[in-house]
Design a protein around this motif. Structure first.
Motif, PDB file in Angstrom:
ATOM      1  N   LYS A  46      35.853  34.421  32.646  1.00 60.15           N
ATOM      2  CA  LYS A  46      34.784  34.583  33.642  1.00 60.15           C
ATOM      3  C   LYS A  46      35.082  33.748  34.889  1.00 60.15           C
ATOM      4  O   LYS A  46      34.801  34.182  36.010  1.00 60.15           O
ATOM      5  N   GLU A  94      37.643  35.631  36.812  1.00 56.23           N
ATOM      6  CA  GLU A  94      37.054  36.839  37.398  1.00 56.23           C
ATOM      7  C   GLU A  94      36.202  36.523  38.626  1.00 56.23           C
ATOM      8  O   GLU A  94      36.117  37.345  39.540  1.00 56.23           O
ATOM      9  N   GLU A 107      38.414  45.717  37.670  1.00 55.04           N
ATOM     10  CA  GLU A 107      38.357  45.426  39.110  1.00 55.04           C
ATOM     11  C   GLU A 107      38.897  44.024  39.402  1.00 55.04           C
ATOM     12  O   GLU A 107      39.637  43.825  40.367  1.00 55.04           O
ATOM     13  N   ARG A 149      37.626  42.342  33.477  1.00 54.71           N
ATOM     14  CA  ARG A 149      37.139  43.605  34.038  1.00 54.71           C
ATOM     15  C   ARG A 149      38.274  44.193  34.869  1.00 54.71           C
ATOM     16  O   ARG A 149      39.004  43.464  35.557  1.00 54.71           O
TER      17      ARG A 149
END
Length: 130
Positions: free
Chosen positions: A67, A70, A99, A97
């Motif tokens: 996280k 990200e 993206e 993710r």
């Protein structure tokens, strides 16, 4: 003949006493074995709980770090990923993710991006297909 029976009876009593002693020793050994087995089973359960707790903590740490990566700016994260070994970097990117992973990959040097892509593509190459 009476003396013979008495001697035989005495031998049988001696043998019976020896057998009773052995039986008592076996009962004691059984109790000790049961006690040790119970302690071993308790230790095994404690070890299993500890392993689960350690695995959960490690997974939680990795999830938290993912996280963090990200939410970083792609360029800053790419600079960190550039320094990682390709296998290590691929492990993180595979769990991100798409993206966020794409942004990081775009910020990598072409060589690093290629190497990590090869690792990612080959991670499950040996998995059974049927």
């Amino acid at each position: 003949m009476l003396k013979g029976f008495q001697r035989r009876e005495a031998r049988l009593k001696e043998q019976e006493e020896v057998l009773l002693d052995r039986q008592q020793a076996l009962k004691l050994a059984d109790r000790q074995i049961d006690s040790k087995l119970a302690r071993l089973e308790a230790a095994e359960q404690k070890l299993r709980r500890t392993i689960v707790m350690a695995d959960t903590a490690a997974e939680s740490d990795v999830g938290r770090l993912i996280k963090v990566y990200e939410t970083m700016k792609s360029k800053q994260a790419a600079a960190l990923f550039e320094e990682m070994s390709p296998d290590f970097a691929a492990g993180f990117l595979a769990r991100m993710r798409p993206e966020a992973a794409a942004g990081i990959m775009a910020g990598l040097s072409p060589q690093a991006a290629h190497t990590i892509s090869v690792v990612l593509a080959g991670r499950n190459a040996g998995a059974p297909t049927e």
